[in-house]
Design a protein around this motif. Structure first.
Motif, mmCIF file in Angstrom:
data_model
loop_
_atom_site.group_PDB
_atom_site.id
_atom_site.type_symbol
_atom_site.label_atom_id
_atom_site.label_comp_id
_atom_site.label_asym_id
_atom_site.label_seq_id
_atom_site.Cartn_x
_atom_site.Cartn_y
_atom_site.Cartn_z
ATOM 1 N N VAL A 56 0.835 -1.211 0.000
ATOM 2 C CA VAL A 56 0.000 0.000 0.000
ATOM 3 C C VAL A 56 0.866 1.255 0.000
ATOM 4 C CG1 VAL A 56 -1.737 1.293 1.298
ATOM 5 C CG2 VAL A 56 -1.903 -1.196 1.147
ATOM 6 N N THR A 321 -4.409 0.496 -5.271
ATOM 7 C CA THR A 321 -5.113 0.937 -4.063
ATOM 8 C C THR A 321 -4.948 2.438 -3.883
ATOM 9 O OG1 THR A 321 -4.697 -1.209 -3.029
ATOM 10 C CG2 THR A 321 -5.355 0.596 -1.581
ATOM 11 N N ARG A 393 -12.503 0.397 -8.059
ATOM 12 C CA ARG A 393 -11.283 0.644 -7.289
ATOM 13 C C ARG A 393 -11.603 1.171 -5.887
ATOM 14 N NH1 ARG A 393 -6.552 0.231 -10.029
ATOM 15 N NH2 ARG A 393 -6.710 0.040 -12.304
ATOM 16 N N ALA A 397 -10.154 -0.625 -2.589
ATOM 17 C CA ALA A 397 -9.386 0.050 -1.540
ATOM 18 C C ALA A 397 -9.997 -0.196 -0.165
ATOM 19 C CB ALA A 397 -9.310 1.549 -1.834
ATOM 20 N N VAL A 400 -9.128 -3.695 0.923
ATOM 21 C CA VAL A 400 -7.721 -3.759 1.325
ATOM 22 C C VAL A 400 -7.576 -3.287 2.771
ATOM 23 C CG1 VAL A 400 -5.430 -2.752 0.976
ATOM 24 C CG2 VAL A 400 -6.736 -3.568 -0.987
#
Length: 448
Positions: A56, A321, A393, A397, A400
């Protein structure tokens, strides 16, 4: 018209230029992953958490925001396909090793049934809450070409995962892999992940199919391939286990086989339409169950896969991300809703199930904390979803962050529920068990 020699020279020069761009990217990836992994271990977290965070940090959220020119130089567009190929190979081999490391046996009568109940208690609430959350957030986070129910089941499937390899490692490091809570947790986590992969295969088939007939074709081919691997190929591979038992080591023929089989299986499942990691996982399940074979397999392969290829995958995920996209009241509330659904469903579902089995509340909450960690597994899940165009996306994110937070919270919550003195007392009060299988030790030492 240029000569063949000139064309060859031009091609060689282009290949050399690409290599000179890929090498700095790999050096930076391994350097940052190694530093972050070491920091994670210093604060009593698994190394894989540091590697996830490293990916990240190398993405647009930090490295790209602070040094955009440097990031563009190190990770130019032509390098990213190479990273994608390396990460795909790494994931295929990693899932192969995970599949090969699963222990299908049970040492206590009725333990498999209880593990199935524990798995269901973690999956059902997470799936239900995740689907409800997906239905609520469909208009906010979904792609326009993804149906409401497809989106809902994807969110539910992602939230129902457990980081099986990381859980196994934690239990082994604490000497609990043969305790009742350890055996139940490992078996239930394996069931959780297997069902999640089946769901993702189904969602991928439905999403990529031009119509119902194509989707059914993909599903049928996937089922037939799984049966072929687990019945036919497994029997064909039994001599490999006997050969290793006779020689005590992998010969060149065996080594070629254990590399070619997962890569070929990954290629075939990719051709079918359900991504290569499924083929790798099935190839692992088809490997001989001999303890010596599995020990040698992990000793030979896991170091390269986990040290070189998995950090590339984390970085490739990190490049996709953009945490800056989670801004504004709507997006923050959406993330909090996803986080709450994922945490509460798995944590309380597994805790109440363990309590129903007669374990203490402390032991029940300790298992709930471990089963709630999602680690690498959810990253694989959502990367497939992103690559297949099933999620945005923004949702990527958010998930994640769910992976990082639930993985980071596993050990603190576990130790809060079961401090060292109580854990030691629980370990000493367990009935004597046979020593852990070599394959369990090799998996838990090596994975994540």
């Amino acid at each position: 018209m240029p000569s063949l020699a000139q064309v060859a020279a031009t091609g060689s020069d282009a290949n050399l230029q690409l290599m000179l761009k890929v090498f700095p990217a790999l050096v930076l990836i391994l350097l940052v992953a190694g530093i972050c992994g070491r920091i994670a271990q210093m604060v009593m977290q698994p190394r894989v958490l540091g590697e996830m965070v490293a990916g990240v940090l190398l993405g647009p959220t930090l490295f790209g925001a602070l040094f955009p020119d440097a990031q563009a130089t190190i990770f130019p567009p032509e390098v990213r396909p190479v990273l994608y190929v390396l990460s795909t190979i790494g994931l295929t081999l990693y899932m192969f090793l995970v599949g090969a490391g699963i222990d299908h046996g049970s040492r206590v009568p009725g333990e498999e049934r209880r593990a199935g109940v524990l798995a269901a208690a973690g999956i059902a609430p997470s799936m239900f809450l995740g689907c409800v959350t997906g239905l609520i957030l469909w208009s906010t986070l979904s792609r326009p070409d993804v149906s409401r129910w497809e989106f809902a089941f994807f969110v539910g499937g992602a939230l129902s995962l457990t980081a099986f390899p990381m859980l196994a490692r934690i239990l082994y490091e604490r000497g609990l892999e043969n305790s009742p809570i350890g055996r139940l947790s490992i078996m239930a986590a394996a069931v959780d992940d297997a069902l999640a992969w089946c769901l993702l295969a189904l969602l991928t088939a439905v999403h990529l199919g031009a119509g119902l007939a194509d989707a059914l074709r993909t599903i049928v081919l996937t089922a037939l391939f799984a049966v072929f691997m687990l019945v036919v190929v497994r029997r064909m591979l039994r001599p490999l286990g006997r050969e290793l038992a006779r020689t005590g080591d992998f010969g060149p023929t065996v080594m070629y086989a254990v590399i070619l089989i997962p890569l070929t299986a990954g290629w075939l499942t990719d051709w079918i339409g359900v991504y290569s990691v499924f083929g790798g996982f099935l190839a692992g399940l088809a490997m001989p169950r001999d303890a010596m074979f599995r020990e040698a397999l992990h000793t030979r392969m896991m170091g390269v896969v986990s040290t070189l290829l998995l950090p590339v995958f984390f970085t490739f995920s990190g490049l996709n991300t953009e945490l800056g996209g989670i801004t504004g009241g709507t997006m923050v509330l959406a993330f909090l809703l996803i986080m709450a659904a994922g945490f509460s469903g798995k944590y309380f579902g597994c805790s109440l199930s363990m309590r129903a089995f007669g374990f203490s509340w402390r032991e029940a909450y300790a298992v709930g904390a471990l089963m709630n960690a999602r680690g690498l597994m959810i990253l694989i899940f959502i990367n497939i979803g992103l690559a297949q165009g099933m999620i945005t996306r923004e949702l990527f994110a958010m998930l994640v962050l769910v992976a990082v937070i639930t993985t980071a919270g596993a050990m603190p919550l576990y130790k809060l529920a079961l401090p060292d003195r109580l854990e030691a007392a629980r370990r000493s009060s367990d009935d004597p068990e046979p020593p852990p299988d070599v394959e369990d030790v090799s998996l838990t030492r090596s994975v994540q």
